[in-house]
Write an enzyme that holds these catalytic residues in place. Structure first.
Site, PDB file in Angstrom:
ATOM      1  N   SER A  33      -6.135  -8.104   1.374  1.00  0.00           N
ATOM      2  CA  SER A  33      -5.011  -7.325   2.073  1.00  0.00           C
ATOM      3  C   SER A  33      -4.489  -6.248   1.079  1.00  0.00           C
ATOM      4  O   SER A  33      -5.058  -5.817   0.045  1.00  0.00           O
ATOM      5  CB  SER A  33      -3.816  -8.495   2.116  1.00  0.00           C
ATOM      6  OG  SER A  33      -2.758  -8.020   3.024  1.00  0.00           O
ATOM      7  N   ASN A  34      -3.273  -5.979   0.832  1.00  0.00           N
ATOM      8  CA  ASN A  34      -2.568  -4.862   0.120  1.00  0.00           C
ATOM      9  C   ASN A  34      -1.298  -5.232  -0.121  1.00  0.00           C
ATOM     10  O   ASN A  34      -0.566  -6.180   0.420  1.00  0.00           O
ATOM     11  CB  ASN A  34      -2.952  -3.518   0.555  1.00  0.00           C
ATOM     12  CG  ASN A  34      -1.960  -3.206   1.989  1.00  0.00           C
ATOM     13  OD1 ASN A  34      -1.140  -3.274   2.006  1.00  0.00           O
ATOM     14  ND2 ASN A  34      -3.203  -3.412   2.982  1.00  0.00           N
ATOM     15  N   ARG A  35      -0.588  -4.262  -0.808  1.00  0.00           N
ATOM     16  CA  ARG A  35       0.688  -4.379  -1.547  1.00  0.00           C
ATOM     17  C   ARG A  35       1.831  -4.204  -0.488  1.00  0.00           C
ATOM     18  O   ARG A  35       3.151  -4.189  -1.030  1.00  0.00           O
ATOM     19  CB  ARG A  35       1.139  -3.614  -2.773  1.00  0.00           C
ATOM     20  CG  ARG A  35      -0.007  -4.201  -3.963  1.00  0.00           C
ATOM     21  CD  ARG A  35       0.327  -3.339  -5.330  1.00  0.00           C
ATOM     22  NE  ARG A  35      -0.716  -3.558  -6.312  1.00  0.00           N
ATOM     23  CZ  ARG A  35      -0.719  -4.951  -6.785  1.00  0.00           C
ATOM     24  NH1 ARG A  35       0.473  -5.644  -7.033  1.00  0.00           N
ATOM     25  NH2 ARG A  35      -1.532  -5.324  -7.874  1.00  0.00           N
ATOM     26  N   SER A  36       1.513  -3.489   0.486  1.00  0.00           N
ATOM     27  CA  SER A  36       2.780  -3.209   1.516  1.00  0.00           C
ATOM     28  C   SER A  36       3.440  -4.533   1.926  1.00  0.00           C
ATOM     29  O   SER A  36       2.984  -5.692   1.968  1.00  0.00           O
ATOM     30  CB  SER A  36       2.001  -2.728   2.727  1.00  0.00           C
ATOM     31  OG  SER A  36       3.098  -2.613   3.813  1.00  0.00           O
ATOM     32  N   ALA A 100      -0.034  -0.207   6.322  1.00  0.00           N
ATOM     33  CA  ALA A 100      -0.985  -0.046   5.407  1.00  0.00           C
ATOM     34  C   ALA A 100      -2.320  -0.634   6.012  1.00  0.00           C
ATOM     35  O   ALA A 100      -2.306  -2.091   5.896  1.00  0.00           O
ATOM     36  CB  ALA A 100      -0.774  -0.688   3.911  1.00  0.00           C
TER      37      ALA A 100
END
Ligand code: CTP
Ligand code: CA
Length: 226
Positions: A33-36, A100
């Site tokens: 996943s990512n930091r959004s 994102a």
């Protein structure tokens, strides 16, 4: 001739907003996943709702509560998000892609938890579908607003995204700048337009950034109907 009230500026408009990260599973207990955090997209949904729009918020996993009065669609992966967006695209007048979206997902998702083995591990990843680009190819009157999360060469990359994705507006932010990007309550964005001009906004709360973006949407819809 009276100017429309604020709460009617987007009356009758169906606006689809995507928010948050996506989650790409590798097995039942692990994902990429990512930091959004979804804050920007949820603030946009609120701002659009406040102007009277009929809002559908399509969101990856976040800890946020969706604004009251919006249609909420929860998704997990980029593929789920693509399906959810395509389901509502034909009826939409505006799509704002603040999510994102993962660019890659594991080529294989295992049904059982992967067991560790001796030695290192390499995971093969394949490209996801670019949702905004797909919408740009299919659009039939819809206004498309994309985001660009950059850490360098913001203008060059944002203009390129505007063109390759056939968007009407790109909201770019340098996510490595203090006060901008993922997680915080503020953002510093630049709006890039198709005619090549751009507008730098100062450090603002994500609420204020959202209101500025929605004002631009109102203006672009007005220009379109001329
Ligand atoms: N986007 C999308 N589908 C993807 C990837 C991105 O719809 N699979 C959208 C995002 O929601 C955003 C815009 O494309 O509105 C730009 O996303 P960004 O990650 O900044 O750009 P990419 O085109 O993915 O390019 P890169 O990550 O290499 O900068
Ligand atoms: Ca990307």
């Amino acid at each position: 001739h009276f100017a429309p009230k604020k709460e009617q500026l987007l009356g009758g408009e169906k606006i689809v907003i995507t928010a948050g990260p996506t989650r790409e599973n590798i097995d039942p207990v692990r994902f990429f996943s990512n930091r959004s955090t979804g804050k920007m997209g949820y603030a946009l949904a609120q701002a659009a709702k406040d102007l009277g729009a009929d809002v559908t918020l399509i969101s990856g996993p976040t800890n946020l509560t969706p604004p009251t009065g919006v249609t909420f669609v929860e998704v997990e992966s980029a593929a789920n998000m693509l399906d959810a967006v395509m389901n509502v695209f034909n009826d939409a007048s505006v799509v704002i892609k603040s999510a994102a979206v993962a660019d890659y997902h594991p080529k294989v998702t295992f049904g059982q938890k992967m067991k560790k083995k001796d030695g290192d591990l390499a995971i093969e990843m394949e490209r996801t579908t670019d949702i905004l680009k797909t919408l740009g190819q299919k659009k039939d009157g819809q206004l498309l607003v994309g985001f660009a999360a950059e850490t360098e060469h913001v203008e060059e990359y944002a203009m390129k995204k505007l063109q390759t994705k056939n968007a009407d507006l790109i909201v770019a932010n340098n996510v490595s700048t203090e006060g901008a990007g993922f997680g915080g309550d503020t953002n510093i964005v630049t709006l890039f337009y198709k005619d090549g001009h751009h507008q730098d906004l100062p450090l603002l709360s994500k609420k204020d950034v959202s209101e500025r973006i929605m004002n631009e949407v109102v203006n672009l819809l007005k220009e379109r109907s001329k």
